[in-house]
Design an enzyme around this catalytic site. Structure first.
Site, mmCIF file in Angstrom:
data_model
loop_
_atom_site.group_PDB
_atom_site.id
_atom_site.type_symbol
_atom_site.label_atom_id
_atom_site.label_comp_id
_atom_site.label_asym_id
_atom_site.label_seq_id
_atom_site.Cartn_x
_atom_site.Cartn_y
_atom_site.Cartn_z
ATOM 1 N N CYS A 107 0.815 -1.227 0.000
ATOM 2 C CA CYS A 107 0.000 0.000 0.000
ATOM 3 C C CYS A 107 0.841 1.265 0.000
ATOM 4 C CB CYS A 107 -0.867 0.046 1.256
ATOM 5 S SG CYS A 107 -1.877 -1.363 1.458
HETATM 6 N N1 SAJ Z 1 6.934 2.231 8.361
HETATM 7 C C1 SAJ Z 1 7.953 3.084 8.746
HETATM 8 N N2 SAJ Z 1 7.701 4.039 9.685
HETATM 9 C C2 SAJ Z 1 6.460 4.169 10.246
HETATM 10 C C3 SAJ Z 1 5.430 3.288 9.835
HETATM 11 C C4 SAJ Z 1 5.694 2.317 8.904
HETATM 12 O O1 SAJ Z 1 9.081 2.979 8.259
HETATM 13 O O2 SAJ Z 1 6.277 5.044 11.097
HETATM 14 C C5 SAJ Z 1 7.199 1.229 7.320
HETATM 15 C C6 SAJ Z 1 6.931 -0.191 7.775
HETATM 16 O O3 SAJ Z 1 8.095 -0.771 8.321
HETATM 17 C C7 SAJ Z 1 6.529 -0.872 6.470
HETATM 18 C C8 SAJ Z 1 5.844 0.240 5.678
HETATM 19 O O4 SAJ Z 1 6.283 1.474 6.261
HETATM 20 O O5 SAJ Z 1 7.658 -1.305 5.764
HETATM 21 C C9 SAJ Z 1 4.321 0.165 5.714
HETATM 22 O O6 SAJ Z 1 3.986 0.072 7.058
HETATM 23 P P1 SAJ Z 1 2.439 0.061 7.521
HETATM 24 O O7 SAJ Z 1 2.389 -0.058 8.986
HETATM 25 O O8 SAJ Z 1 1.737 1.206 6.881
HETATM 26 O O9 SAJ Z 1 1.969 -1.346 6.960
HETATM 27 P P2 SAJ Z 1 0.964 -1.709 5.796
HETATM 28 O O10 SAJ Z 1 1.550 -1.635 4.458
HETATM 29 O O11 SAJ Z 1 0.375 -2.999 6.234
HETATM 30 O O12 SAJ Z 1 -0.080 -0.553 5.822
HETATM 31 C C10 SAJ Z 1 -1.394 -0.760 6.258
HETATM 32 C C11 SAJ Z 1 -2.134 0.159 5.377
HETATM 33 N N3 SAJ Z 1 -2.960 -0.708 4.574
HETATM 34 C C12 SAJ Z 1 -3.653 -0.254 3.505
HETATM 35 O O13 SAJ Z 1 -3.703 0.917 3.270
HETATM 36 C C13 SAJ Z 1 -4.323 -1.218 2.630
HETATM 37 C C14 SAJ Z 1 -2.930 1.123 6.144
HETATM 38 O O14 SAJ Z 1 -4.079 0.490 6.690
HETATM 39 C C15 SAJ Z 1 -2.226 1.788 7.251
HETATM 40 O O15 SAJ Z 1 -1.576 2.904 6.729
HETATM 41 C C16 SAJ Z 1 -1.197 0.901 7.917
HETATM 42 O O16 SAJ Z 1 -1.504 -0.457 7.611
HETATM 43 C C17 SAJ Z 1 -1.226 1.072 9.440
HETATM 44 O O17 SAJ Z 1 -2.011 1.893 9.900
HETATM 45 O O18 SAJ Z 1 -0.475 0.386 10.094
#
Ligand code: SAJ
Length: 426
Positions: free
Chosen positions: A262
Protein backbone atom coordinates in the site's frame (compact mmCIF):
# COMPACT_ATOMS: atom_id res chain seq x y z
CA UNK A 1 -34.57 -9.91 3.18
CA UNK A 2 -33.10 -12.88 1.29
CA UNK A 3 -29.37 -12.47 1.31
CA UNK A 4 -27.89 -11.90 -2.12
CA UNK A 5 -25.42 -14.16 -3.84
CA UNK A 6 -22.01 -12.64 -4.39
CA UNK A 7 -18.70 -13.35 -6.08
CA UNK A 8 -15.38 -11.94 -4.90
CA UNK A 9 -12.69 -11.79 -7.58
CA UNK A 10 -9.30 -12.21 -5.88
CA UNK A 11 -9.03 -13.99 -2.50
CA UNK A 12 -5.71 -12.70 -1.15
CA UNK A 13 -4.98 -10.40 1.80
CA UNK A 14 -8.07 -8.36 1.01
CA UNK A 15 -10.52 -10.77 -0.66
CA UNK A 16 -10.05 -13.77 1.61
CA UNK A 17 -11.13 -12.16 4.92
CA UNK A 18 -13.96 -10.40 3.06
CA UNK A 19 -15.23 -13.68 1.55
CA UNK A 20 -15.20 -15.35 4.97
CA UNK A 21 -17.15 -12.45 6.44
CA UNK A 22 -19.76 -12.34 3.67
CA UNK A 23 -20.34 -16.08 4.00
CA UNK A 24 -20.72 -15.79 7.75
CA UNK A 25 -23.24 -12.98 7.29
CA UNK A 26 -25.45 -15.29 5.21
CA UNK A 27 -24.46 -14.29 1.68
CA UNK A 28 -24.02 -17.18 -0.73
CA UNK A 29 -20.41 -16.37 -1.47
CA UNK A 30 -17.94 -17.51 -4.10
CA UNK A 31 -14.28 -16.47 -4.09
CA UNK A 32 -12.26 -16.67 -7.31
CA UNK A 33 -8.56 -17.43 -7.52
CA UNK A 34 -6.64 -18.71 -10.55
CA UNK A 35 -4.38 -20.67 -8.18
CA UNK A 36 -5.86 -24.20 -8.06
CA UNK A 37 -3.73 -25.20 -5.03
CA UNK A 38 -4.92 -22.16 -3.10
CA UNK A 39 -8.58 -22.93 -3.99
CA UNK A 40 -8.21 -26.52 -2.82
CA UNK A 41 -6.54 -25.44 0.45
CA UNK A 42 -9.26 -22.90 1.24
CA UNK A 43 -12.06 -25.38 0.51
CA UNK A 44 -10.39 -27.69 3.02
CA UNK A 45 -10.56 -24.85 5.57
CA UNK A 46 -6.84 -24.02 5.41
CA UNK A 47 -5.70 -20.42 4.92
CA UNK A 48 -2.93 -20.02 2.34
CA UNK A 49 -1.75 -16.89 4.21
CA UNK A 50 0.57 -18.12 6.93
CA UNK A 51 1.15 -16.39 10.28
CA UNK A 52 -2.40 -15.04 10.69
CA UNK A 53 -4.17 -17.26 13.26
CA UNK A 54 -7.33 -15.17 13.21
CA UNK A 55 -7.67 -15.50 9.43
CA UNK A 56 -6.99 -19.24 9.71
CA UNK A 57 -9.86 -19.47 12.20
CA UNK A 58 -12.21 -17.66 9.80
CA UNK A 59 -11.17 -19.84 6.84
CA UNK A 60 -11.70 -23.00 8.90
CA UNK A 61 -15.44 -22.10 9.06
CA UNK A 62 -15.64 -22.83 5.30
CA UNK A 63 -18.29 -20.10 5.02
CA UNK A 64 -17.72 -19.56 1.29
CA UNK A 65 -16.77 -21.58 -1.78
CA UNK A 66 -13.43 -20.95 -3.47
CA UNK A 67 -13.49 -21.48 -7.24
CA UNK A 68 -11.08 -21.00 -10.16
CA UNK A 69 -13.62 -19.94 -12.82
CA UNK A 70 -15.96 -16.96 -13.26
CA UNK A 71 -19.20 -18.95 -13.80
CA UNK A 72 -20.51 -17.91 -10.37
CA UNK A 73 -20.73 -14.30 -11.66
CA UNK A 74 -23.81 -15.38 -13.68
CA UNK A 75 -25.76 -16.23 -10.53
CA UNK A 76 -24.42 -13.37 -8.40
CA UNK A 77 -26.21 -10.17 -7.45
CA UNK A 78 -23.00 -8.48 -6.33
CA UNK A 79 -19.47 -8.89 -7.75
CA UNK A 80 -16.54 -7.46 -5.76
CA UNK A 81 -13.10 -6.94 -7.32
CA UNK A 82 -10.19 -7.43 -4.88
CA UNK A 83 -7.28 -8.07 -7.22
CA UNK A 84 -3.81 -6.52 -6.66
CA UNK A 85 -2.94 -3.14 -8.15
CA UNK A 86 0.88 -3.19 -8.14
CA UNK A 87 3.32 -0.77 -9.73
CA UNK A 88 5.73 -1.76 -12.49
CA UNK A 89 9.53 -1.34 -12.43
CA UNK A 90 9.14 2.29 -13.53
CA UNK A 91 6.79 2.92 -10.60
CA UNK A 92 3.82 3.22 -12.96
CA UNK A 93 0.45 1.82 -11.84
CA UNK A 94 -0.12 -1.64 -13.33
CA UNK A 95 -3.85 -2.03 -13.92
CA UNK A 96 -3.51 -5.30 -15.84
CA UNK A 97 -4.94 -7.49 -13.04
CA UNK A 98 -7.95 -5.14 -12.74
CA UNK A 99 -8.48 -5.00 -16.50
CA UNK A 100 -8.33 -8.77 -16.96
CA UNK A 101 -10.69 -9.31 -14.01
CA UNK A 102 -13.18 -6.86 -15.59
CA UNK A 103 -12.92 -8.57 -18.98
CA UNK A 104 -13.74 -11.93 -17.39
CA UNK A 105 -16.59 -10.49 -15.31
CA UNK A 106 -18.07 -8.83 -18.42
CA UNK A 107 -18.32 -12.24 -20.09
CA UNK A 108 -20.65 -13.54 -17.37
CA UNK A 109 -22.44 -10.36 -16.26
CA UNK A 110 -26.21 -10.03 -16.25
CA UNK A 111 -28.72 -7.16 -15.90
CA UNK A 112 -29.27 -5.63 -12.50
CA UNK A 113 -25.92 -6.54 -10.87
CA UNK A 114 -23.86 -4.36 -8.56
CA UNK A 115 -20.13 -4.35 -9.35
CA UNK A 116 -17.91 -3.09 -6.51
CA UNK A 117 -14.24 -2.22 -6.90
CA UNK A 118 -12.20 -2.62 -3.68
CA UNK A 119 -8.76 -2.62 -5.30
CA UNK A 120 -6.89 0.64 -4.84
CA UNK A 121 -7.01 2.71 -8.01
CA UNK A 122 -6.24 6.31 -8.82
CA UNK A 123 -9.06 8.83 -9.24
CA UNK A 124 -10.84 8.31 -12.54
CA UNK A 125 -10.04 4.63 -13.12
CA UNK A 126 -13.60 3.45 -12.36
CA UNK A 127 -15.08 5.73 -15.02
CA UNK A 128 -12.20 5.79 -17.51
CA UNK A 129 -11.07 2.14 -17.41
CA UNK A 130 -13.51 -0.14 -15.64
CA UNK A 131 -16.85 1.01 -17.06
CA UNK A 132 -15.67 0.90 -20.71
CA UNK A 133 -14.38 -2.68 -20.26
CA UNK A 134 -17.55 -3.88 -18.51
CA UNK A 135 -19.86 -2.20 -21.05
CA UNK A 136 -17.87 -3.43 -24.07
CA UNK A 137 -17.69 -7.00 -22.81
CA UNK A 138 -21.29 -7.28 -21.66
CA UNK A 139 -23.18 -4.99 -24.05
CA UNK A 140 -24.85 -3.52 -20.94
CA UNK A 141 -24.95 0.16 -19.93
CA UNK A 142 -23.45 1.27 -16.62
CA UNK A 143 -25.87 3.03 -14.29
CA UNK A 144 -28.85 1.64 -16.17
CA UNK A 145 -28.30 -2.11 -16.72
CA UNK A 146 -25.71 -2.57 -13.95
CA UNK A 147 -24.48 -0.55 -10.99
CA UNK A 148 -20.94 0.37 -10.00
CA UNK A 149 -19.46 1.40 -6.65
CA UNK A 150 -15.95 1.85 -5.25
CA UNK A 151 -15.14 0.96 -1.65
CA UNK A 152 -11.36 1.20 -1.26
CA UNK A 153 -9.93 -1.72 0.73
CA UNK A 154 -8.53 -0.98 4.16
CA UNK A 155 -6.57 -3.69 5.84
CA UNK A 156 -3.65 -3.68 8.21
CA UNK A 157 -1.92 -7.06 8.04
CA UNK A 158 -0.97 -8.30 11.49
CA UNK A 159 -3.19 -5.80 13.30
CA UNK A 160 -4.63 -7.48 16.42
CA UNK A 161 -7.72 -5.26 16.54
CA UNK A 162 -8.61 -3.57 13.28
CA UNK A 163 -9.91 -5.99 10.65
CA UNK A 164 -12.39 -6.26 7.81
CA UNK A 165 -15.30 -6.62 10.27
CA UNK A 166 -14.81 -3.33 12.14
CA UNK A 167 -12.72 -0.97 10.00
CA UNK A 168 -14.85 2.02 8.90
CA UNK A 169 -15.18 2.34 5.12
CA UNK A 170 -15.91 4.98 2.47
CA UNK A 171 -18.16 4.17 -0.50
CA UNK A 172 -18.62 6.07 -3.76
CA UNK A 173 -21.25 5.20 -6.39
CA UNK A 174 -21.74 5.83 -10.11
CA UNK A 175 -25.30 6.98 -9.30
CA UNK A 176 -27.75 7.03 -6.41
CA UNK A 177 -28.88 3.42 -6.84
CA UNK A 178 -25.25 2.19 -7.02
CA UNK A 179 -24.36 4.12 -3.89
CA UNK A 180 -27.39 3.15 -1.80
CA UNK A 181 -27.09 -0.54 -2.66
CA UNK A 182 -23.35 -0.61 -1.86
CA UNK A 183 -23.80 1.33 1.41
CA UNK A 184 -26.59 -1.06 2.44
CA UNK A 185 -24.38 -4.06 1.62
CA UNK A 186 -21.37 -2.83 3.62
CA UNK A 187 -23.56 -1.81 6.55
CA UNK A 188 -24.89 -5.40 6.59
CA UNK A 189 -21.42 -6.90 7.13
CA UNK A 190 -19.26 -4.23 8.85
CA UNK A 191 -19.72 -2.80 12.37
CA UNK A 192 -17.64 0.33 11.58
CA UNK A 193 -19.04 3.53 10.03
CA UNK A 194 -19.82 3.34 6.30
CA UNK A 195 -19.48 6.85 4.84
CA UNK A 196 -21.13 7.60 1.49
CA UNK A 197 -18.86 9.73 -0.73
CA UNK A 198 -19.84 12.39 -3.26
CA UNK A 199 -18.83 10.25 -6.22
CA UNK A 200 -16.54 7.46 -7.41
CA UNK A 201 -13.60 9.87 -7.72
CA UNK A 202 -13.77 11.05 -4.12
CA UNK A 203 -13.85 7.42 -2.97
CA UNK A 204 -10.82 6.59 -5.16
CA UNK A 205 -8.95 9.66 -3.85
CA UNK A 206 -9.71 8.87 -0.18
CA UNK A 207 -7.57 5.75 -0.14
CA UNK A 208 -4.73 7.31 -2.12
CA UNK A 209 -4.38 10.28 0.22
CA UNK A 210 -4.61 8.14 3.37
CA UNK A 211 -1.54 6.23 2.33
CA UNK A 212 0.24 9.18 0.76
CA UNK A 213 -0.23 10.94 4.11
CA UNK A 214 1.58 8.05 5.79
CA UNK A 215 4.34 7.94 3.16
CA UNK A 216 5.17 11.68 3.39
CA UNK A 217 5.20 11.58 7.19
CA UNK A 218 7.56 8.62 7.18
CA UNK A 219 9.74 10.46 4.63
CA UNK A 220 9.80 13.46 6.97
CA UNK A 221 11.31 11.43 9.83
CA UNK A 222 13.60 9.53 7.47
CA UNK A 223 15.09 12.81 6.28
CA UNK A 224 15.41 13.90 9.90
CA UNK A 225 17.27 10.65 10.65
CA UNK A 226 19.92 11.64 8.10
CA UNK A 227 20.21 15.26 9.27
CA UNK A 228 20.24 14.36 12.97
CA UNK A 229 23.05 11.88 12.30
CA UNK A 230 25.30 14.81 11.33
CA UNK A 231 23.86 17.01 14.10
CA UNK A 232 24.46 14.30 16.72
CA UNK A 233 20.82 14.33 17.87
CA UNK A 234 18.87 11.21 18.91
CA UNK A 235 15.76 11.47 16.71
CA UNK A 236 13.90 8.69 18.53
CA UNK A 237 14.21 10.63 21.77
CA UNK A 238 12.99 13.78 20.01
CA UNK A 239 9.94 11.92 18.62
CA UNK A 240 9.11 10.64 22.10
CA UNK A 241 9.38 14.22 23.30
CA UNK A 242 7.14 15.56 20.54
CA UNK A 243 4.62 12.84 21.29
CA UNK A 244 3.95 14.44 24.67
CA UNK A 245 2.14 17.18 22.75
CA UNK A 246 -1.50 16.02 23.10
CA UNK A 247 -2.66 17.59 19.84
CA UNK A 248 -1.51 18.33 16.30
CA UNK A 249 1.38 15.89 16.30
CA UNK A 250 1.33 12.31 14.98
CA UNK A 251 4.43 10.18 15.50
CA UNK A 252 6.01 8.28 12.63
CA UNK A 253 9.30 6.44 12.85
CA UNK A 254 12.47 6.33 10.73
CA UNK A 255 13.54 2.97 9.41
CA UNK A 256 15.57 1.18 6.73
CA UNK A 257 12.69 1.62 4.30
CA UNK A 258 8.97 1.58 3.48
CA UNK A 259 7.53 -1.64 2.09
CA UNK A 260 4.20 -3.34 1.59
CA UNK A 261 1.46 -3.36 -1.00
CA UNK A 262 0.00 0.00 0.00
CA UNK A 263 2.17 2.76 1.39
CA UNK A 264 5.05 2.77 -1.11
CA UNK A 265 2.71 2.06 -4.02
CA UNK A 266 -0.38 4.24 -3.71
CA UNK A 267 1.34 7.66 -4.01
CA UNK A 268 2.56 6.67 -7.49
CA UNK A 269 -1.07 6.28 -8.54
CA UNK A 270 -1.82 9.90 -7.72
CA UNK A 271 1.53 11.14 -9.12
CA UNK A 272 0.81 9.41 -12.43
CA UNK A 273 -2.87 10.43 -12.67
CA UNK A 274 -2.11 14.10 -11.87
CA UNK A 275 0.81 14.08 -14.34
CA UNK A 276 -1.58 13.01 -17.09
CA UNK A 277 -3.67 16.10 -16.26
CA UNK A 278 -0.63 18.36 -16.22
CA UNK A 279 0.09 18.58 -12.49
CA UNK A 280 3.49 17.63 -11.07
CA UNK A 281 3.34 16.22 -7.53
CA UNK A 282 6.87 17.37 -6.53
CA UNK A 283 6.28 16.76 -2.80
CA UNK A 284 4.90 13.22 -3.19
CA UNK A 285 7.76 12.34 -5.54
CA UNK A 286 10.37 13.72 -3.15
CA UNK A 287 8.88 11.71 -0.28
CA UNK A 288 9.07 8.55 -2.38
CA UNK A 289 12.70 9.38 -3.26
CA UNK A 290 13.62 9.81 0.42
CA UNK A 291 11.91 6.57 1.49
CA UNK A 292 13.44 4.66 -1.43
CA UNK A 293 16.89 5.89 -0.32
CA UNK A 294 16.67 4.29 3.14
CA UNK A 295 17.90 0.76 2.28
CA UNK A 296 21.08 2.33 0.85
CA UNK A 297 21.34 4.57 3.95
CA UNK A 298 21.18 1.50 6.21
CA UNK A 299 23.98 -0.18 4.26
CA UNK A 300 26.03 3.05 4.38
CA UNK A 301 25.59 3.08 8.17
CA UNK A 302 26.99 -0.47 8.20
CA UNK A 303 29.93 0.39 5.90
CA UNK A 304 30.93 3.40 8.05
CA UNK A 305 30.83 1.27 11.21
CA UNK A 306 32.91 -1.49 9.56
CA UNK A 307 35.44 1.16 8.48
CA UNK A 308 35.80 2.21 12.12
CA UNK A 309 37.08 -1.29 12.87
CA UNK A 310 39.08 -1.38 9.63
CA UNK A 311 36.87 -4.06 8.08
CA UNK A 312 35.90 -3.50 4.42
CA UNK A 313 32.38 -4.63 3.50
CA UNK A 314 33.83 -6.48 0.51
CA UNK A 315 34.31 -10.11 1.48
CA UNK A 316 32.81 -9.61 4.94
CA UNK A 317 29.95 -11.92 5.99
CA UNK A 318 26.85 -9.87 6.77
CA UNK A 319 23.66 -11.30 8.25
CA UNK A 320 20.30 -9.80 7.24
CA UNK A 321 17.69 -10.32 9.96
CA UNK A 322 14.27 -10.40 8.30
CA UNK A 323 13.01 -10.23 4.71
CA UNK A 324 9.34 -9.36 5.27
CA UNK A 325 8.24 -5.74 4.72
CA UNK A 326 6.99 -5.43 8.27
CA UNK A 327 6.91 -7.34 11.56
CA UNK A 328 5.30 -10.78 11.88
CA UNK A 329 3.88 -11.09 8.35
CA UNK A 330 4.97 -13.38 5.53
CA UNK A 331 4.83 -10.69 2.85
CA UNK A 332 7.78 -9.54 0.74
CA UNK A 333 6.02 -6.97 -1.44
CA UNK A 334 8.23 -3.89 -1.95
CA UNK A 335 10.23 -5.05 1.07
CA UNK A 336 13.24 -2.81 1.89
CA UNK A 337 15.02 -5.93 3.20
CA UNK A 338 15.12 -7.41 -0.31
CA UNK A 339 16.69 -4.14 -1.52
CA UNK A 340 19.24 -4.27 1.32
CA UNK A 341 20.27 -7.81 0.31
CA UNK A 342 20.91 -6.74 -3.28
CA UNK A 343 22.87 -3.62 -2.24
CA UNK A 344 25.04 -5.74 0.09
CA UNK A 345 25.77 -8.16 -2.75
CA UNK A 346 26.61 -5.24 -5.08
CA UNK A 347 29.11 -4.07 -2.44
CA UNK A 348 30.75 -7.52 -2.45
CA UNK A 349 29.56 -8.69 0.96
CA UNK A 350 28.89 -12.37 1.66
CA UNK A 351 25.18 -12.26 2.61
CA UNK A 352 23.44 -14.60 5.02
CA UNK A 353 19.68 -14.32 5.63
CA UNK A 354 17.34 -15.46 8.36
CA UNK A 355 13.59 -14.77 8.42
CA UNK A 356 11.37 -17.17 10.40
CA UNK A 357 8.53 -16.49 7.95
CA UNK A 358 10.67 -17.37 4.93
CA UNK A 359 12.59 -20.57 5.78
CA UNK A 360 13.15 -21.36 2.10
CA UNK A 361 14.81 -17.98 1.49
CA UNK A 362 16.86 -18.15 4.70
CA UNK A 363 20.46 -19.37 4.44
CA UNK A 364 20.44 -20.79 7.96
CA UNK A 365 17.83 -22.83 9.84
CA UNK A 366 17.85 -20.54 12.87
CA UNK A 367 18.91 -17.10 14.03
CA UNK A 368 21.68 -18.55 16.19
CA UNK A 369 23.05 -20.64 13.30
CA UNK A 370 23.04 -17.60 11.04
CA UNK A 371 24.82 -15.40 13.60
CA UNK A 372 27.62 -17.95 13.87
CA UNK A 373 28.34 -17.45 10.14
CA UNK A 374 28.61 -13.63 10.10
CA UNK A 375 30.72 -10.72 11.41
CA UNK A 376 28.00 -8.05 11.31
CA UNK A 377 24.22 -7.84 10.99
CA UNK A 378 21.54 -5.55 9.61
CA UNK A 379 18.12 -6.00 11.22
CA UNK A 380 15.68 -5.21 8.39
CA UNK A 381 12.39 -6.47 9.89
CA UNK A 382 11.25 -6.08 13.50
CA UNK A 383 9.82 -9.59 13.86
CA UNK A 384 8.91 -10.47 17.44
CA UNK A 385 11.58 -13.23 17.42
CA UNK A 386 14.29 -10.59 16.88
CA UNK A 387 12.86 -8.10 19.38
CA UNK A 388 12.78 -10.83 22.04
CA UNK A 389 16.11 -12.46 21.20
CA UNK A 390 18.82 -12.91 23.83
CA UNK A 391 21.28 -10.18 22.86
CA UNK A 392 24.11 -12.25 24.34
CA UNK A 393 23.84 -14.28 21.11
CA UNK A 394 25.56 -11.36 19.38
CA UNK A 395 28.47 -11.56 21.83
CA UNK A 396 28.67 -15.35 21.66
CA UNK A 397 28.79 -15.16 17.87
CA UNK A 398 31.44 -12.39 18.10
CA UNK A 399 29.32 -9.96 16.07
CA UNK A 400 31.23 -6.68 15.57
CA UNK A 401 28.52 -4.36 14.20
CA UNK A 402 24.71 -4.28 14.55
CA UNK A 403 22.68 -1.97 12.29
CA UNK A 404 19.17 -1.83 13.70
CA UNK A 405 17.04 -0.92 10.66
CA UNK A 406 13.85 -0.78 12.73
CA UNK A 407 15.29 0.72 15.93
CA UNK A 408 13.84 -2.17 17.89
CA UNK A 409 16.90 -3.51 19.78
CA UNK A 410 18.37 -2.36 23.10
CA UNK A 411 21.24 -0.18 21.89
CA UNK A 412 22.74 0.35 25.36
CA UNK A 413 23.02 -3.38 26.14
CA UNK A 414 24.57 -4.02 22.74
CA UNK A 415 27.07 -1.18 23.11
CA UNK A 416 28.02 -2.44 26.60
CA UNK A 417 29.07 -5.73 24.97
CA UNK A 418 31.61 -3.77 22.94
CA UNK A 419 29.58 -4.10 19.75
CA UNK A 420 29.16 -1.08 17.45
CA UNK A 421 25.40 -0.28 17.37
CA UNK A 422 23.90 1.94 14.67
CA UNK A 423 20.19 2.72 14.45
CA UNK A 424 18.25 4.79 11.91
CA UNK A 425 17.96 8.14 13.61
CA UNK A 426 19.73 6.95 16.72
N1 SAJ B 1 6.93 2.23 8.36
C1 SAJ B 1 7.95 3.08 8.75
N2 SAJ B 1 7.70 4.04 9.69
C2 SAJ B 1 6.46 4.17 10.25
C3 SAJ B 1 5.43 3.29 9.84
C4 SAJ B 1 5.69 2.32 8.90
O1 SAJ B 1 9.08 2.98 8.26
O2 SAJ B 1 6.28 5.04 11.10
C5 SAJ B 1 7.20 1.23 7.32
C6 SAJ B 1 6.93 -0.19 7.78
O3 SAJ B 1 8.09 -0.77 8.32
C7 SAJ B 1 6.53 -0.87 6.47
C8 SAJ B 1 5.84 0.24 5.68
O4 SAJ B 1 6.28 1.47 6.26
O5 SAJ B 1 7.66 -1.31 5.76
C9 SAJ B 1 4.32 0.17 5.71
O6 SAJ B 1 3.99 0.07 7.06
P1 SAJ B 1 2.44 0.06 7.52
O7 SAJ B 1 2.39 -0.06 8.99
O8 SAJ B 1 1.74 1.21 6.88
O9 SAJ B 1 1.97 -1.35 6.96
P2 SAJ B 1 0.96 -1.71 5.80
O10 SAJ B 1 1.55 -1.63 4.46
O11 SAJ B 1 0.38 -3.00 6.23
O12 SAJ B 1 -0.08 -0.55 5.82
C10 SAJ B 1 -1.39 -0.76 6.26
C11 SAJ B 1 -2.13 0.16 5.38
N3 SAJ B 1 -2.96 -0.71 4.57
C12 SAJ B 1 -3.65 -0.25 3.51
O13 SAJ B 1 -3.70 0.92 3.27
C13 SAJ B 1 -4.32 -1.22 2.63
C14 SAJ B 1 -2.93 1.12 6.14
O14 SAJ B 1 -4.08 0.49 6.69
C15 SAJ B 1 -2.23 1.79 7.25
O15 SAJ B 1 -1.58 2.90 6.73
C16 SAJ B 1 -1.20 0.90 7.92
O16 SAJ B 1 -1.50 -0.46 7.61
C17 SAJ B 1 -1.23 1.07 9.44
O17 SAJ B 1 -2.01 1.89 9.90
O18 SAJ B 1 -0.48 0.39 10.09
Amino acid sequence: MKRETLTIVGIGYVGLPLACLCGEKGYRTFGISKDKKKVALINQGVSPIKGDARLQQWVSQKSFTAVTGFESVKSSDIVIICVPTPIDEHYNPDLEPVESACKMIAKYMKRGQLIIMESTVNPGVCEEVIIPILEKGSGLTAGKDFYLAHCPERINPGDAYWNVRNIPRCVGGLNKKSLSWAVRFYRSIISGTIRPMKSLKEAEATKIIENSFRDINIAFVNELAKSFEVLGIDLLDVIEGSKTKPFAFMAHYPSCGVGGHCIPVDPYYLIERARKSGFDHKFLKLAREINNSMPRYAVDRLMKALNEIKKPIKGTSIGVLGLAYKADVDDLRESPAVEIVSILKEEGAKVEIFDPYFPKRSTAPSLEEMLRKVDAVILATDHREFKEMNLLNFKKAQIKVVVDGKNCLDSITIAKMGILYRGIGK
